[in-house]
Each structure stands twice: as structure tokens, then as C-alpha cells.
Design a protein around this motif. Structure first.
Motif, short mmCIF file in Angstrom:
data_model
loop_
_atom_site.label_atom_id
_atom_site.label_comp_id
_atom_site.label_asym_id
_atom_site.label_seq_id
_atom_site.Cartn_x
_atom_site.Cartn_y
_atom_site.Cartn_z
N ASP A 7 0.84 -1.22 0.00
CA ASP A 7 0.00 0.00 0.00
C ASP A 7 0.87 1.26 0.00
OD1 ASP A 7 -2.14 -1.70 -0.02
OD2 ASP A 7 -2.78 -1.29 2.03
N LEU A 8 2.02 1.16 -0.69
CA LEU A 8 2.98 2.25 -0.75
C LEU A 8 3.01 2.93 -2.12
CD1 LEU A 8 5.91 0.69 1.28
CD2 LEU A 8 4.74 2.82 1.85
N LEU A 19 11.18 1.30 -2.86
CA LEU A 19 11.05 2.14 -1.66
C LEU A 19 11.52 1.40 -0.42
CD1 LEU A 19 7.57 3.88 -1.96
CD2 LEU A 19 9.79 5.00 -1.88
N ILE A 20 11.12 0.15 -0.29
CA ILE A 20 11.52 -0.65 0.87
C ILE A 20 13.04 -0.74 0.94
CG2 ILE A 20 11.47 -2.98 1.84
CD1 ILE A 20 8.60 -3.19 0.65
N LEU A 57 4.02 -7.30 -3.89
CA LEU A 57 4.58 -5.96 -3.92
C LEU A 57 4.90 -5.55 -5.36
CD1 LEU A 57 7.05 -6.34 -0.92
CD2 LEU A 57 5.02 -4.88 -0.94
N ASP A 58 4.60 -4.30 -5.68
CA ASP A 58 4.95 -3.76 -6.99
C ASP A 58 6.42 -3.33 -7.00
OD1 ASP A 58 2.34 -4.07 -7.89
OD2 ASP A 58 1.75 -2.08 -7.15
N PRO A 59 7.03 -3.23 -8.20
CA PRO A 59 8.44 -2.81 -8.27
C PRO A 59 8.72 -1.49 -7.57
CG PRO A 59 7.74 -3.71 -10.37
CD PRO A 59 6.51 -3.64 -9.52
N THR A 96 1.65 5.53 -5.12
CA THR A 96 1.17 6.91 -5.18
C THR A 96 0.24 7.02 -6.38
OG1 THR A 96 2.87 7.77 -6.66
CG2 THR A 96 3.43 7.63 -4.31
N PRO A 97 -0.48 8.13 -6.50
CA PRO A 97 -1.31 8.30 -7.70
C PRO A 97 -0.51 8.21 -9.00
CG PRO A 97 -1.98 9.86 -6.02
CD PRO A 97 -0.73 9.19 -5.50
N ASP A 98 0.77 8.54 -8.95
CA ASP A 98 1.59 8.48 -10.16
C ASP A 98 2.10 7.08 -10.47
OD1 ASP A 98 1.32 11.21 -10.62
OD2 ASP A 98 3.07 11.70 -9.39
N THR A 99 2.14 6.19 -9.47
CA THR A 99 2.72 4.86 -9.70
C THR A 99 1.68 3.75 -9.70
OG1 THR A 99 3.16 4.39 -7.34
CG2 THR A 99 4.85 5.62 -8.58
N THR A 100 0.47 4.01 -9.20
CA THR A 100 -0.52 2.95 -9.14
C THR A 100 -0.89 2.45 -10.53
OG1 THR A 100 -2.74 2.36 -8.38
CG2 THR A 100 -2.40 4.65 -9.04
N THR A 101 -1.02 1.15 -10.65
CA THR A 101 -1.46 0.55 -11.92
C THR A 101 -2.94 0.18 -11.87
OG1 THR A 101 -0.80 -1.66 -11.17
CG2 THR A 101 0.84 -0.37 -12.40
N THR A 102 -3.54 0.25 -10.69
CA THR A 102 -4.94 -0.14 -10.52
C THR A 102 -5.87 1.02 -10.27
OG1 THR A 102 -4.73 -0.44 -8.13
CG2 THR A 102 -4.17 -2.34 -9.53
#
Length: 276
Positions: free
Chosen positions: A114-115, A166-167, A159-161, A117-123
Motif C-alpha cells: 500500500d505504498l 522504496l523498501i 509488492l509492486d516494483p 502513489t497516484p503516479d505509480t498505481t497501476t490499478t
């Protein structure tokens, strides 16, 4: 009392209409066990199942009310125990935690990070942005203040790339389901106060009804073990999200009692959950 119960009943980016009654069922079970009636925030409305921006706008009044509720609880020196329906409610709760408990870490139980952002979300799913907003990665209009070094991830396996980067960048502890959960948690918490977020999809599918299903999750025994470790520390609050009250629409309701039994070590830090 040193604790306060809250049940969130407003919109929060819902895909379906099962988590709002799920949160209500948790509140009713807590009330049955303790005799304490939760405060309800928001009014149930049918899900919209649309993009994150429209979902956030629709949810904002109830989310603001929820943030005020938690701030009031913390200002009175109380522990918050909340059934929050969906993860997106954390956009409101975690900034309040960060402001009132600046030394606390947030232990985030979830199959996801759940990390995004609006710019990185694919869904475009609002819940997938739920931790990134309080961490200051995007501005949702409800504040931030949760630095990445106060986040502890537990159980993530989807987890997405962008999230994995970020992690790695912030060296966020990520305790996987196959790890030594107790040892990993003690090390990551490092004696700090703890606020717990539980997305029920951290559990293996089939244990409780959830929106998302990902194999390889925690058992209730695993969750109980984690809660025993957390209860060794100062617990400032817990929010229980993504418990759906049935496996499918129109199915028989599912009791949250086994889930709350697994959480008992944490809940007993704040309240007497002995049946009355």
C-alpha cells in the motif's frame, strides 16, 4: 477506561459492500465481550468502485471525522481500538498517530505494501495508496508525518516494483510470512511504542473473508504469535481492516470471533476482553 472503540461505516474506496458490515460485526463482538459500545463514524452507502480521486472525494467527510475521533482519543491519553472497514481509512488515522505518538512505529500487517502513489498505481485503487499518504509520498489532504523509519511491514507477498524499491531505499523492515516472525518483529520494533494496522488479507485465504486473496499468508496462530510479541511493548492502538462479513454477497454472516481471539494479546493491553 483507558481504551476507546470506534467502528468506521463510511465509504473508503470499497470494491464491494461487505467490509462495512464486517467492521460493524467486529464492533458488535467487542461490545459483547466487554459491554462497551463503540462510537460509529460515517454512514453506510453503496460502494462506488471507481478511481482513487473520486473515491477520496466521496470518502473525505467521513475520513476527516475519523481523524478527529482518533485525535481526541489520543489527546485524552487513551488507546484506540478501531474496526476500519478498508485500508484507505489509514489515510486519516496514521497522521493522527504520527502527530500524537511521534515515537511510535506502525506495524503494517498486509499482503500488500500500500505504498503506491497516484503516479505509480497501476490499478487506481485508493487502498493501494493508504500507507504512502501518511508517509508523505503524496498529498491526500489529510496530512502525513509518518517517516519511513517508523514503518514495519509484516506478511507482504504482493509488492509492486516501485514499492520494492522504496523498501530497499529506506531500509524498511519487511518480515515475510516464511521468516521467524517473533524474532523479526522484536528486532524491528526495537522497544518502541506500537500502533498496529491489520489488513485481514495478510492471512492465508480461506481463514476469514477478504477482498483480496494471496496464497502463502499467515495463519491465525502466526498472527497470535505476532500479537504476543507486540504486547510486550507499549501499544497505542490497533485498526482492523478488510474483514468482510461474508464470503460473498447474500451468504451467511461470518463471525469475527476467531480473528479477535488471535488478536487477544494486543486487545488485552487496552481492555478486558473476558466474556461477561
Amino acid at each position: 477506561m483507558r481504551f476507546a472503540y470506534t467502528v468506521f461505516q463510511g465509504r473508503a474506496g470499497d470494491h464491494n459492500d461487505l467490509a462495512i458490515p464486517g467492521a460493524k460485526a467486529i464492533g458488535e463482538e467487542l461490545a459483547r465481550r466487554t459491554g462497551v459500545i463503540p462510537t460509529t463514524i460515517g454512514v453506510p452507502e453503496p460502494c462506488l468502485n471507481i478511481g482513487w480521486r473520486e473515491e477520496l472525494d466521496a470518502a473525505m467527510p467521513a475520513l476527516q471525522e475519523m481523524q478527529e475521533r482518533l485525535s481526541g482519543i489520543f489527546e485524552r491519553g487513551m488507546v484506540s481500538i478501531a474496526a476500519t472497514s478498508r485500508c484507505a481509512v489509514s489515510l486519516a488515522t496514521l497522521p493522527a498517530v504520527a502527530r500524537h505518538h511521534p515515537s511510535a512505529c506502525v506495524v503494517w500487517f498486509d499482503a500488500h505494501g500500500d505504498l503506491n502513489t497516484p503516479d505509480t498505481t497501476t490499478t487506481g485503487y485508493l487502498g493501494g495508496l493508504a500507507l504512502a499518504g501518511p508517509a508523505g509520498l503524496w498529498d491526500c489532504g489529510l496530512g502525513a508525518g509518518l517517516s519511513p523509519n517508523r514503518i514495519v511491514l509484516v506478511g507482504q507477498r504482493d509488492l509492486d516494483p516501485f514499492e520494492m524499491e522504496l523498501i530497499e531505499r529506506y531500509q524498511i523492515p519487511h518480515i515475510k510470512p516464511t521468516d521467524d516472525l517473533a524474532a523479526g518483529l522484536r528486532r524491528a520494533i526495537d522497544g518502541r511504542p506500537v500502533y498496529v494496522h491489520l489488513d485481514c488479507d495478510v492471512l492465508d485465504p480461506g481463514i476469514v473473508p477478504t477482498d483480496y486473496k494471496h496464497d502463502g499468508g499467515l495463519s491465525l496462530a502466526n498472527l497470535h504469535e505476532c500479537c504476543r510479541v507486540i504486547a510486550e511493548h507499549d501499544v497505542v492502538g490497533i485498526e482492523i481492516a478488510e474483514f468482510q462479513n461474508a464470503w460473498a454477497p447474500n451468504d451467511e454472516p461470518v463471525s469475527p470471533a476467531p480473528l479477535l481471539d488471535a488478536l487477544r494479546p494486543i486487545l488485552e493491553k487496552a481492555s478486558d476482553l473476558s466474556d461477561r
